[in-house]
Design an enzyme around this catalytic site. Structure first.
Site, PDB file in Angstrom:
ATOM      1  N   THR A 112      33.725  81.912 -61.334  1.00 40.11           N
ATOM      2  CA  THR A 112      32.498  82.229 -62.075  1.00 40.11           C
ATOM      3  C   THR A 112      32.140  81.156 -63.113  1.00 40.11           C
ATOM      4  OG1 THR A 112      33.800  83.680 -63.504  1.00 40.11           O
ATOM      5  CG2 THR A 112      32.605  84.716 -61.702  1.00 40.11           C
ATOM      6  N   ASP A 123      36.238  88.467 -67.772  1.00 34.56           N
ATOM      7  CA  ASP A 123      36.633  87.171 -67.212  1.00 34.56           C
ATOM      8  C   ASP A 123      37.685  86.580 -68.139  1.00 34.56           C
ATOM      9  OD1 ASP A 123      36.507  84.793 -65.566  1.00 34.56           O
ATOM     10  OD2 ASP A 123      35.395  83.834 -67.174  1.00 34.56           O
ATOM     11  N   SER A 124      38.275  85.463 -67.696  1.00 33.75           N
ATOM     12  CA  SER A 124      39.244  84.779 -68.536  1.00 33.75           C
ATOM     13  C   SER A 124      38.581  84.124 -69.746  1.00 33.75           C
ATOM     14  CB  SER A 124      39.943  83.694 -67.714  1.00 33.75           C
ATOM     15  OG  SER A 124      38.981  82.793 -67.218  1.00 33.75           O
ATOM     16  N   GLU A 177      34.710  75.046 -70.158  1.00 36.51           N
ATOM     17  CA  GLU A 177      35.118  75.656 -71.434  1.00 36.51           C
ATOM     18  C   GLU A 177      34.922  74.665 -72.593  1.00 36.51           C
ATOM     19  OE1 GLU A 177      36.425  78.878 -72.240  1.00 36.51           O
ATOM     20  OE2 GLU A 177      35.914  79.561 -70.215  1.00 36.51           O
TER      21      GLU A 177
HETATM   22  N1  DGL Z   1      36.204  82.220 -64.095  1.00 36.46           N
HETATM   23  C1  DGL Z   1      37.414  82.499 -63.443  1.00 36.46           C
HETATM   24  C2  DGL Z   1      37.342  82.583 -61.966  1.00 36.46           C
HETATM   25  O1  DGL Z   1      36.319  82.975 -61.482  1.00 36.46           O
HETATM   26  C3  DGL Z   1      38.693  82.031 -64.027  1.00 36.46           C
HETATM   27  C4  DGL Z   1      38.854  80.625 -64.289  1.00 36.46           C
HETATM   28  C5  DGL Z   1      40.154  80.388 -65.003  1.00 36.46           C
HETATM   29  O2  DGL Z   1      40.383  81.021 -66.014  1.00 36.46           O
HETATM   30  O3  DGL Z   1      40.929  79.562 -64.514  1.00 36.46           O
HETATM   31  O4  DGL Z   1      38.288  82.320 -61.276  1.00 36.46           O
END
Ligand code: DGL
Length: 266
Positions: free
Chosen positions: A187, A12-13, A155
């Protein structure tokens, strides 16, 4: 090492994919899990499709070096913008979070009902959910709403602060009573489920794409004969920056004890 004994890669990010990790850990206690959070470059949701694609390819190549047997793109933004390319370069099966989320939503929505998809700006702009819902559930009415402040709030560890409730009201109050199902199409968002549910009201069912993805992973691994028969698997965490902060927030928000978090910079 036998194929089924190899680890599962998840990325994930940032912290958001930990919602998938946590469900997966509960469903698959015998698996070795390697989690990568791209904390140096989070958020992905405000980046260009080209950037998200490039980051996703880099991380995939890195996790493949770890001899994973299965890859979970635990990020809706990367799943919306890069899944096909990732599948193209991966010799192991790749699961995104959109298909499982759509399937779970279709089970929960009445015929001709209304689905509200929430996600990052990049996910909403990609229209990946609208397309998948229209293809799999004709007749369903779909609205999409980007909630770009949700990821920074998570975050920052501010899921239970008044700021989260204000942001949820700002984005979602116009949809109160107007959706049978709301998809948490990011997520990070399961961490805000309570505040989101409060704004939407009791008639809207909340579908968590993280839980749906973990269940889909179990089904696919079992179908492929890739489940690890071990009783207790290991967990490894790697981030691209600030490992101590990641570890602290993983515990604060999800009660995940990461142990030592490694750093991989690209
Ligand atoms: N958790 C990620 C998603 O499901 C990314 C959120 C992000 O980094 O902007 O899109």
């Amino acid at each position: 090492m036998k194929n089924r004994e190899r680890p599962i890669g998840i990325f994930d990010s940032g912290l958001g994919g930990l919602t998938v990790f946590k469900e997966l850990r509960a469903l698959l206690p015998g698996e070795d899990l390697v989690y990568f959070g791209d904390t140096a470059r989070v958020p992905y949701g405000t980046k260009s499709p080209e950037a998200v694609l490039a980051f996703s390819k880099e991380i995939t190549a890195y996790l493949l070096e770890k001899k994973i047997k299965f890859l979970i793109v635990a990020c809706n933004t990367a799943s919306s913008l890069a899944l096909e390319e990732i599948r193209g370069l991966s010799p192991v099966p790749v699961l995104g979070v959109i298909e499982p989320g759509v399937e779970a939503a279709l089970k929960a929505v009445p015929a001709g009902g209304r689905v509200l998809v929430t996600g990052t700006s990049a996910t909403v702009n990609s229209r990946a959910y609208s397309r998948a819902l229209a293809a799999a559930g004709p007749g369903i009415k779909v609205a999409e709403k980007a909630c770009p402040l949700f990821v920074p709030l998570v975050e920052e560890g501010w899921c239970a602060r008044p700021a989260a409730a204000i942001a949820a009201r700002e984005y979602l109050a116009p949809f109160r009573g107007k959706a049978d199902v709301l998809i948490l199409g990011c997520t990070h968002y399961p961490l805000l489920k309570k505040v989101i549910a409060r704004v939407m009201g009791p008639r809207t069912r909340i579908v968590d794409s993280a839980l749906a993805a973990a269940r889909a992973a179990l089904a696919q691994l079992s179908g492929l004969g890739l489940l690890n028969p071990a009783r207790r698997g290991s967990s490894e965490f790697i981030v691209s920056d600030a490992p101590a902060r990641f570890s602290e927030l993983a515990y604060k928000l999800l009660r995940i004890r990461t142990g030592k978090v490694a750093v991989k910079r690209f």
